[in-house]
Design a protein around this motif. Structure first.
Motif, PDB file in Angstrom:
ATOM      1  N   ASN A   1      -8.080   0.061 -25.819  1.00 58.69           N
ATOM      2  CA  ASN A   1      -9.393  -0.485 -25.474  1.00 58.69           C
ATOM      3  C   ASN A   1     -10.297   0.539 -24.788  1.00 58.69           C
ATOM      4  OD1 ASN A   1      -9.130  -3.101 -26.592  1.00 58.69           O
ATOM      5  ND2 ASN A   1      -7.667  -3.568 -24.965  1.00 58.69           N
ATOM      6  N   ARG A   2     -10.312   1.753 -25.377  1.00 57.99           N
ATOM      7  CA  ARG A   2     -11.232   2.831 -25.007  1.00 57.99           C
ATOM      8  C   ARG A   2     -11.166   3.860 -26.120  1.00 57.99           C
ATOM      9  NH1 ARG A   2      -8.947   7.458 -21.134  1.00 57.99           N
ATOM     10  NH2 ARG A   2      -9.965   8.618 -22.812  1.00 57.99           N
ATOM     11  N   GLY A   3     -12.023   4.877 -26.037  1.00 54.82           N
ATOM     12  CA  GLY A   3     -12.001   5.929 -27.042  1.00 54.82           C
ATOM     13  C   GLY A   3     -10.773   6.812 -26.918  1.00 54.82           C
ATOM     14  N   CYS A   4     -10.607   7.725 -27.878  1.00 54.57           N
ATOM     15  CA  CYS A   4      -9.398   8.548 -27.918  1.00 54.57           C
ATOM     16  C   CYS A   4      -9.630   9.966 -27.410  1.00 54.57           C
ATOM     17  CB  CYS A   4      -8.804   8.581 -29.321  1.00 54.57           C
ATOM     18  SG  CYS A   4      -9.874   9.310 -30.578  1.00 54.57           S
ATOM     19  N   THR A   5     -10.781  10.204 -26.756  1.00 56.17           N
ATOM     20  CA  THR A   5     -11.041  11.507 -26.139  1.00 56.17           C
ATOM     21  C   THR A   5     -11.142  11.322 -24.629  1.00 56.17           C
ATOM     22  OG1 THR A   5     -13.447  11.282 -26.267  1.00 56.17           O
ATOM     23  CG2 THR A   5     -12.344  12.278 -28.163  1.00 56.17           C
ATOM     24  N   GLY A   6     -11.175  12.445 -23.909  1.00 55.75           N
ATOM     25  CA  GLY A   6     -11.444  12.373 -22.472  1.00 55.75           C
ATOM     26  C   GLY A   6     -10.223  12.232 -21.593  1.00 55.75           C
ATOM     27  N   ALA A   7      -9.123  12.918 -21.920  1.00 52.11           N
ATOM     28  CA  ALA A   7      -7.956  12.932 -21.045  1.00 52.11           C
ATOM     29  C   ALA A   7      -8.305  13.671 -19.754  1.00 52.11           C
ATOM     30  CB  ALA A   7      -6.779  13.615 -21.739  1.00 52.11           C
ATOM     31  N   ILE A   8      -7.863  13.137 -18.626  1.00 53.33           N
ATOM     32  CA  ILE A   8      -8.132  13.751 -17.323  1.00 53.33           C
ATOM     33  C   ILE A   8      -6.843  14.365 -16.783  1.00 53.33           C
ATOM     34  CG2 ILE A   8      -8.768  13.263 -14.919  1.00 53.33           C
ATOM     35  CD1 ILE A   8     -10.777  11.244 -15.976  1.00 53.33           C
ATOM     36  N   VAL A   9      -6.964  15.578 -16.282  1.00 54.39           N
ATOM     37  CA  VAL A   9      -5.824  16.327 -15.746  1.00 54.39           C
ATOM     38  C   VAL A   9      -5.100  15.488 -14.691  1.00 54.39           C
ATOM     39  CG1 VAL A   9      -5.181  18.369 -14.390  1.00 54.39           C
ATOM     40  CG2 VAL A   9      -6.925  18.541 -16.188  1.00 54.39           C
ATOM     41  N   GLY A  10      -3.784  15.374 -14.848  1.00 51.17           N
ATOM     42  CA  GLY A  10      -2.980  14.640 -13.886  1.00 51.17           C
ATOM     43  C   GLY A  10      -2.934  13.144 -14.132  1.00 51.17           C
ATOM     44  N   TYR A  11      -3.842  12.625 -14.939  1.00 49.30           N
ATOM     45  CA  TYR A  11      -3.892  11.198 -15.251  1.00 49.30           C
ATOM     46  C   TYR A  11      -3.351  10.928 -16.655  1.00 49.30           C
ATOM     47  CZ  TYR A  11      -6.900  10.479 -11.163  1.00 49.30           C
ATOM     48  OH  TYR A  11      -7.398  10.408  -9.887  1.00 49.30           O
ATOM     49  N   GLN A  12      -3.842  11.701 -17.618  1.00 48.89           N
ATOM     50  CA  GLN A  12      -3.390  11.563 -19.005  1.00 48.89           C
ATOM     51  C   GLN A  12      -2.919  12.934 -19.504  1.00 48.89           C
ATOM     52  OE1 GLN A  12      -6.992  10.504 -18.760  1.00 48.89           O
ATOM     53  NE2 GLN A  12      -6.647   8.328 -18.482  1.00 48.89           N
ATOM     54  N   PRO A  13      -1.692  13.356 -19.140  1.00 52.55           N
ATOM     55  CA  PRO A  13      -1.184  14.659 -19.620  1.00 52.55           C
ATOM     56  C   PRO A  13      -1.376  14.770 -21.130  1.00 52.55           C
ATOM     57  CG  PRO A  13       0.329  13.728 -18.017  1.00 52.55           C
ATOM     58  CD  PRO A  13      -0.700  12.658 -18.288  1.00 52.55           C
ATOM     59  N   PHE A  14      -1.864  15.938 -21.574  1.00 48.34           N
ATOM     60  CA  PHE A  14      -2.408  16.030 -22.932  1.00 48.34           C
ATOM     61  C   PHE A  14      -1.588  16.943 -23.833  1.00 48.34           C
ATOM     62  CE2 PHE A  14      -5.296  17.652 -26.187  1.00 48.34           C
ATOM     63  CZ  PHE A  14      -5.856  16.469 -26.653  1.00 48.34           C
ATOM     64  N   GLY A  15      -1.195  16.413 -24.988  1.00 49.66           N
ATOM     65  CA  GLY A  15      -0.501  17.195 -26.007  1.00 49.66           C
ATOM     66  C   GLY A  15       0.102  16.258 -27.028  1.00 49.66           C
ATOM     67  N   GLY A  16       0.308  16.765 -28.254  1.00 50.89           N
ATOM     68  CA  GLY A  16       0.673  15.852 -29.330  1.00 50.89           C
ATOM     69  C   GLY A  16       1.919  16.207 -30.092  1.00 50.89           C
ATOM     70  N   PHE A  17       2.240  15.329 -31.034  1.00 46.90           N
ATOM     71  CA  PHE A  17       3.459  15.404 -31.839  1.00 46.90           C
ATOM     72  C   PHE A  17       3.173  16.078 -33.196  1.00 46.90           C
ATOM     73  CE2 PHE A  17       4.443  11.027 -29.775  1.00 46.90           C
ATOM     74  CZ  PHE A  17       4.771  11.648 -28.579  1.00 46.90           C
ATOM     75  N   ASN A  18       4.235  16.239 -33.960  1.00 43.22           N
ATOM     76  CA  ASN A  18       4.149  16.746 -35.328  1.00 43.22           C
ATOM     77  C   ASN A  18       3.346  18.044 -35.371  1.00 43.22           C
ATOM     78  OD1 ASN A  18       5.637  14.486 -35.882  1.00 43.22           O
ATOM     79  ND2 ASN A  18       3.979  13.337 -36.820  1.00 43.22           N
ATOM     80  N   MET A  19       2.405  18.163 -36.310  1.00 41.47           N
ATOM     81  CA  MET A  19       1.645  19.398 -36.451  1.00 41.47           C
ATOM     82  C   MET A  19       0.511  19.535 -35.425  1.00 41.47           C
ATOM     83  SD  MET A  19       2.626  21.701 -38.415  1.00 41.47           S
ATOM     84  CE  MET A  19       4.050  21.886 -39.502  1.00 41.47           C
ATOM     85  N   SER A  20       0.488  18.650 -34.445  1.00 36.16           N
ATOM     86  CA  SER A  20      -0.458  18.827 -33.344  1.00 36.16           C
ATOM     87  C   SER A  20       0.063  19.818 -32.314  1.00 36.16           C
ATOM     88  CB  SER A  20      -0.768  17.481 -32.677  1.00 36.16           C
ATOM     89  OG  SER A  20      -1.573  16.694 -33.529  1.00 36.16           O
ATOM     90  N   GLY A  21       1.292  20.281 -32.477  1.00 35.88           N
ATOM     91  CA  GLY A  21       1.785  21.321 -31.596  1.00 35.88           C
ATOM     92  C   GLY A  21       3.125  21.013 -30.969  1.00 35.88           C
TER      93      GLY A  21
END
Length: 515
Positions: free
Chosen positions: A471-491
């Motif tokens: 129930n929000r967009g998929c951008t805008g991760a905040i440091v320490g709140y939404q640790p950022f990184g992905g699966f498969n060919m995202s890295g």
């Protein structure tokens, strides 16, 4: 006990004093354009005959500045500098290294609008996007400094009677930092200081399109007290120094953010052991995404449309987290599409120096040509609803574009475009939604707009992405709140801004003493 830190607040430009302060910073930065920035190796400024000129993507006639370009000989000199500096830097106490990051954060906070203004000029970021980029850079400095303090004594292990066991982290060595254009301050700074605070020394190769911002950051780190040789600034061509450094026997790790093709190339080349190399290189890679906003039949449809539009078109879609696919339940598809098109038509495209501009240019000509070619593909694969036009007469401007009625396997649904283009696809039911959401090579971010608790919990398990939002967009991760990184060919799912990230730059050492 480490002092707690929330995160750097975003500037409210609706308040006149903030708006005026930003305009003053822009005016100042406009007086600083056209300067030249040399290489920095062991604290020494080195000029080269080959230069890279950085231009304003919103105004091709305007030069932001230029940087010297390193060749293999200078890259080798930087490597030797970093190796020498590592011998002393690794012995610094963790808290003393952290203090340099705290000071750097304080300096950047005082000069926040100045750094953001460089982002407006060199990266084409509108005010809010630039402000968020700088805030994130400050957050990385603060967060990783605090993380380092928490890790300075290692981790707890058991000891038996008659023995004393300890578990400590030690730095890896010399790392190569290859940073992207899209967050040319935040990601560049975050990847650099994560390596530095943990006791490593680095060679920083900034994105070709945004080297001036990186040069300003290097100046800031020097002002903060970073010793010579810990951070060596070496812009250069990938073909000239990129492969050379990735394959160098003294390179201990590579931290890369960029495209899947380049990331896979680095991963492959880093795996080969070269003569004189006595370790397996570590690769930390973030390689993009094909991210989906999924809209359930009982969702808030206004929220759904806003989540799709702002996820797709923030910074002209040039985010690896950008929502470039909208998968909508057939019962609400037409209504969500209509709302999204209507909202998209309200977005202003133009000069990012103007406060009212929502979306600026794309980064350069090659990106412009690639995105426009995908728009032509979209016209064949789906129905153009809004946008689809570009204008590169002055800068690299592309209108926010929506294509409807795409097949789930269409190229626009599968390939990363990295521009302001979103593809709408209809789904029969929730099972079909999850199938489409997971049908790409990537797995970075995703969003589900739904009021169905069962579907939210199913998505939590089944939607295979590193960062999933409800129930929000998929951008805008905040440091320490939404640790950022992905699966498969995202890295490598390295989770920047998370509790495990610094460990990737260190190795564990157990000592056991028997009495």
């Amino acid at each position: 006990m480490v002092l707690q830190y929330s995160h750097e607040p975003f500037t409210n430009f609706k308040e006149e004093q903030h708006k005026k302060a930003f305009q003053e910073s822009l005016a100042y930065v406009n007086t600083q354009l056209g300067k030249h920035y040399p290489l920095v190796i062991n604290g020494e400024r080195i000029e080269t005959t080959e230069k890279k000129v950085s231009i304003n993507p919103a105004n091709k006639e305007e030069v932001i500045g230029s940087v010297s370009m390193a060749n293999q000989q200078l890259a080798e000199q930087a490597m030797q500098s970093a190796l020498q500096a590592f011998e002393s830097w690794k012995k610094w106490k963790m808290e003393h290294r952290a203090n340099i990051l705290f000071r750097a954060a304080a300096i950047m906070r005082r000069r926040k609008h100045e750094f953001s203004s460089y982002l407006v000029k060199e990266a084409g970021k509108p005010w809010n996007e630039a402000d968020a980029d700088t805030a994130e850079a400050i957050d990385f400095l603060e967060y990783y400094a605090r993380q380092a303090l928490e890790m300075k004594d290692g981790a707890s292990v058991k000891s038996r009677v008659g023995e004393y066991n300890q578990y400590h982290y030690v730095p890896l060595g010399v790392g190569i930092i290859i940073s992207p254009f899209n967050f040319p301050l935040a990601i560049m700074a975050g990847t650099a200081v994560a390596a530095i605070v943990t006791g490593n020394t680095i060679l920083l190769k900034p994105a070709d399109a945004t080297p001036v911002i990186a040069a300003k950051f290097v100046e800031l780190m020097e002002e903060a007290g970073l010793p010579n040789g810990v951070l060596n600034f070496i812009p250069g061509k990938g073909a000239e120094i990129g492969d050379f450094l990735v394959e160098h026997p003294k390179t201990r790790f590579i931290s890369f953010t960029g495209s899947q093709a380049v990331g896979c190339r680095i991963y492959e080349r880093a795996a080969k052991v070269h003569p004189g190399q006595i370790w397996l290189k570590r690769v930390i890679a973030e390689m993009g995404g094909k991210d989906t906003v999924v809209v359930d039949r009982d969702a808030d449809l206004d929220l759904a449309a806003a989540s799709i539009v702002y996820s797709a078109f923030g910074f002209a879609g040039q985010k690896c987290s950008a929502g470039s696919r909208a998968v909508v339940h057939q019962d609400v598809y037409d209504e969500v599409l209509e709302k999204a098109v209507k909202l998209t038509k309200t977005l202003s495209v133009g000069n990012p120096e103007e406060f009212e501009t929502y979306m600026g240019p794309v980064i350069h000509e090659a990106s412009y040509e690639k995105i426009m070619s995908y728009i032509e593909i979209g016209k064949e694969e789906g129905k153009l609803m809004v946008g689809g036009e570009g204008d590169d007469s002055q800068g690299f401007f592309i209108q926010p574009t929506i294509f409807a009625d795409l097949d789930e396997n269409a190229r626009l649904m599968q390939e990363e475009i990295f521009g302001p283009v979103v593809a709408f696809c209809k789904a029969r039911d929730f099972d079909h939604m999850m199938k489409i959401a997971n049908n790409t090579d990537y797995g970075l971010t995703g969003a589900l707009i739904s009021n169905n608790r069962e579907h939210i919990e199913r998505a939590r398990e089944e939607f295979h992405v590193g960062n999933l939002y409800f129930n929000r967009g998929c951008t805008g991760a905040i440091v320490g709140y939404q640790p950022f990184g992905g699966f498969n060919m995202s890295g490598t799912d390295s989770k920047a801004g998370g509790p495990d990230y610094l460990i990737l730059h260190m190795q564990g050492k157990t000592t056991s003493e028997t009495f």
